[in-house]
Write a protein that holds these residues in place. Structure first.
Motif, PDB file in Angstrom:
ATOM      1  N   LEU A 191       0.591  -1.355   0.281  1.00  7.46           N
ATOM      2  CA  LEU A 191      -0.342   0.023   0.004  1.00  7.46           C
ATOM      3  C   LEU A 191       0.917   1.045  -0.351  1.00  7.46           C
ATOM      4  O   LEU A 191       0.450   1.940  -0.447  1.00  7.46           O
ATOM      5  N   LEU A 252     -13.619   5.661   6.305  1.00 12.63           N
ATOM      6  CA  LEU A 252     -12.753   6.779   5.766  1.00 12.63           C
ATOM      7  C   LEU A 252     -12.916   7.831   6.793  1.00 12.63           C
ATOM      8  O   LEU A 252     -12.194   8.405   7.005  1.00 12.63           O
ATOM      9  N   THR A 308      -3.161   8.350  -0.448  1.00 15.51           N
ATOM     10  CA  THR A 308      -3.539   6.892   0.427  1.00 15.51           C
ATOM     11  C   THR A 308      -4.895   6.167   0.909  1.00 15.51           C
ATOM     12  O   THR A 308      -5.539   5.722   0.031  1.00 15.51           O
ATOM     13  N   LEU A 312      -6.859   3.496  -1.835  1.00 14.55           N
ATOM     14  CA  LEU A 312      -7.441   2.562  -0.677  1.00 14.55           C
ATOM     15  C   LEU A 312      -9.277   2.306  -1.282  1.00 14.55           C
ATOM     16  O   LEU A 312      -9.777   1.334  -1.623  1.00 14.55           O
ATOM     17  N   LEU A 315      -8.694   0.432  -4.559  1.00 11.80           N
ATOM     18  CA  LEU A 315      -8.419  -0.652  -4.334  1.00 11.80           C
ATOM     19  C   LEU A 315      -9.651  -1.316  -4.634  1.00 11.80           C
ATOM     20  O   LEU A 315      -9.585  -2.507  -5.285  1.00 11.80           O
ATOM     21  N   GLY A 316     -10.446  -1.222  -3.276  1.00 12.83           N
ATOM     22  CA  GLY A 316     -11.796  -1.420  -2.625  1.00 12.83           C
ATOM     23  C   GLY A 316     -12.898  -1.745  -4.365  1.00 12.83           C
ATOM     24  O   GLY A 316     -13.669  -2.869  -4.076  1.00 12.83           O
ATOM     25  N   THR A 322     -13.466  -3.318   1.479  1.00  9.99           N
ATOM     26  CA  THR A 322     -12.565  -2.334   2.083  1.00  9.99           C
ATOM     27  C   THR A 322     -11.792  -2.467   2.773  1.00  9.99           C
ATOM     28  O   THR A 322     -11.679  -2.529   3.833  1.00  9.99           O
ATOM     29  N   PRO A 323     -10.789  -1.995   2.487  1.00  7.13           N
ATOM     30  CA  PRO A 323      -9.437  -2.552   2.790  1.00  7.13           C
ATOM     31  C   PRO A 323      -9.100  -1.107   3.656  1.00  7.13           C
ATOM     32  O   PRO A 323      -7.665  -0.416   3.898  1.00  7.13           O
ATOM     33  N   ILE A 324      -9.732  -0.114   4.395  1.00  6.04           N
ATOM     34  CA  ILE A 324     -10.042   0.932   4.970  1.00  6.04           C
ATOM     35  C   ILE A 324     -10.021   1.093   6.551  1.00  6.04           C
ATOM     36  O   ILE A 324     -10.837   0.534   7.110  1.00  6.04           O
ATOM     37  N   TYR A 328      -3.573   1.572   7.664  1.00  3.49           N
ATOM     38  CA  TYR A 328      -3.186   2.085   5.865  1.00  3.49           C
ATOM     39  C   TYR A 328      -3.019   3.865   5.863  1.00  3.49           C
ATOM     40  O   TYR A 328      -2.542   4.226   5.529  1.00  3.49           O
ATOM     41  N   LEU A 329      -4.241   3.660   6.562  1.00  5.40           N
ATOM     42  CA  LEU A 329      -3.957   5.548   6.369  1.00  5.40           C
ATOM     43  C   LEU A 329      -2.863   6.251   6.870  1.00  5.40           C
ATOM     44  O   LEU A 329      -2.743   7.696   7.013  1.00  5.40           O
TER      45      LEU A 329
END
Length: 477
Positions: A191, A252, A308, A312, A315-316, A322-324, A328-329
């Protein structure tokens, strides 16, 4: 830049981060790092009753270059660079959980040092930028856990610094090195590539002739990235919930606030709503000052900060999940700090840093920010001699790994997976560890409780959210 003041700041940051690393309980995902680099990616736990001390050897040892690579390709979703470095580090500094976290702290301090150089080069108040970054909850959290975030963050900051310098000096070798650092970042955590992509887009606009050099540094890392990712991409299909735009945007927004201010609304209890509104007002006021006092490089840092979260969401959409998450943030926090530092008036900077400091205190001390395995082990240790039954979890890594690491050597253990009957024959006292940190541990915990409550020979004598204690009241048949 006042080198002495920056040095004092970095020393203070080291004390803070090492303190957090020492105080926080061991975590689910960290267990994968520990066992992977010990050569036991999926530990072979004993099937019967055993003591915690008897399995300490599973946490030690070394996997080596190829074993790490093979195990990652066989059953994980991460690239290998961080784990190769961690494997070598543990051979020198020992197998303890804290030693593994200390490596992340070292990377984080390196990232802060590079960030100071970038702030000076961009004529941004250095100490303000460093403080806003360090006290961002997401940055501090990912800066201490035994995962690849801190190394990826270090490489991303270094990559942006080198591209920034390359545009001033028009030197292709510096751009090449910057691209290589972005590649190393992606080879530490996939990521992290979002920051590199945003930096390259900016480079296309300001010095497009340097883009081929930067790509020449980046591309050699993308090939091995693909060699790992294409095999791994389906190994944890159920890790994230299915994607829906409304849920993703709501998550998010919440995590974007948490990455700066952590769990302050959670700590506030009945005052959660007013605290949330105050924090929202701080963020809105800060962004308002950014627009009013637009810095020369505000566009670059805004682009990097947005990379980012936008990545994300993309990517979702592509993978329908839902890779949140806050961790990651956390990749966005240095750029948000560089965006805010030159714009905030002193009073607002002081208020924001005070709120962040309160969140960092929670990161270090609040049980609500920590995973429960270590606390459950300490509670179970209050019943010496009892048989402690622990859910095996999805794959025997993230649940028992941190629990046993925190357990005393003499603790008697049995790992339990939902399905077979629970065998406690001959035991006079049984402690059930009722963890629900993954689906398998939830099912196992429910079955264990039902079995013990239906057993007429046992009576529940104590109950907490993490353990249930049963004493025998009759002889075995």
């Amino acid at each position: 830049m006042n080198d002495r003041r920056v040095a004092v700041f970095l020393c203070s940051a080291a004390v803070l981060l090492l303190g957090i690393a020492w105080l926080r309980g061991s975590e689910y995902d960290e267990a994968y790092s520990i066992f992977l680099t010990a050569g036991h990616a999926r530990p072979a736990w004993p099937s019967g009753v055993f003591t915690a001390g008897a399995v300490r050897w599973l946490y030690a040892g070394g996997a080596g270059f190829w074993r790490v690579a093979q195990d990652l390709r066989a059953g994980d979703v991460h690239p290998p660079l961080y784990f190769w470095v961690l494997d070598a580090w543990r051979q020198v500094f020992g197998p303890s959980w804290f030693a593994a976290r200390a490596l992340s702290v070292l990377f984080t301090l390196g990232g802060l040092a590079l960030l100071a150089c970038l702030a000076e080069a961009a004529a941004i108040p250095v100490l303000s930028a460093l403080a806003l970054t360090l006290l961002s909850y997401g940055f501090a959290y990912t800066g201490v856990v035994a995962r690849g975030f801190a190394l990826a963050q270090l490489c991303d900051i270094g990559g942006v610094l080198l591209l920034f310098l390359a545009t001033r000096e028009r030197r292709w070798r510096v751009a090449l090195a910057g691209g290589a650092l972005f590649g190393a970042a992606s080879f530490s955590n996939y990521l992290a590539i979002f920051t590199g992509v945003a930096a390259l887009l900016w480079l296309c606009r300001v010095r497009w002739r340097l883009v081929p050099a930067a790509l020449a540094g980046l591309v050699p890392f993308l090939l091995p990235d693909a060699w790992f990712f294409l095999v791994q991409r389906g190994s944890r299909a159920a890790q994230f919930v299915a994607f829906s735009p409304g849920h993703a945007l709501d998550l998010l927004a919440k995590d974007a606030g948490a990455v700066v201010f952590g769990g302050l609304p959670v700590y506030a209890g009945a005052f959660a709503l007013p605290v949330t509104l105050v924090l929202l007002a701080l963020i809105v006021a800060g962004l308002g000052y950014v627009l009013r006092r637009r810095h020369e490089w505000a566009g670059l840092f805004a682009l990097l900060a947005l990379a980012t979260p936008v990545g994300l969401l993309a990517l979702g959409l592509v993978f329908h999940n839902t890779p949140i998450e806050i961790r990651y943030l956390g990749f966005a926090t240095p750029w948000l700090a560089l965006l805010l530092a030159p714009a905030l008036p002193r009073w607002l900077l002081a208020v924001m840093l005070g709120a962040q400091a309160a969140a960092i205190a929670g990161l270090a001390f609040a049980a609500s920010t920590m995973q429960p395995q270590g606390l459950a082990a300490r509670e179970a240790a209050s019943y010496p001699g009892a048989l402690v039954v622990v859910p095996l979890g999805n794959d025997g890594v993230g649940v028992p790994g941190p629990f046993i690491a925190a357990a005393p050597d003499a603790m008697r253990l049995r790992l339990f997976r939902a399905g077979p009957a629970l065998d406690v024959q001959g035991e006079t006292q049984v402690v059930l560890v009722t963890l629900g940190v993954d689906g398998a541990s939830q099912a196992a915990s429910a079955q264990m409780l039902d079995a013990m409550r239906l057993d007429r020979c046992f009576t529940q004598v104590a109950r907490t959210p993490l353990i249930a204690v049963f004493d025998r009241g009759c002889a075995d048949q």
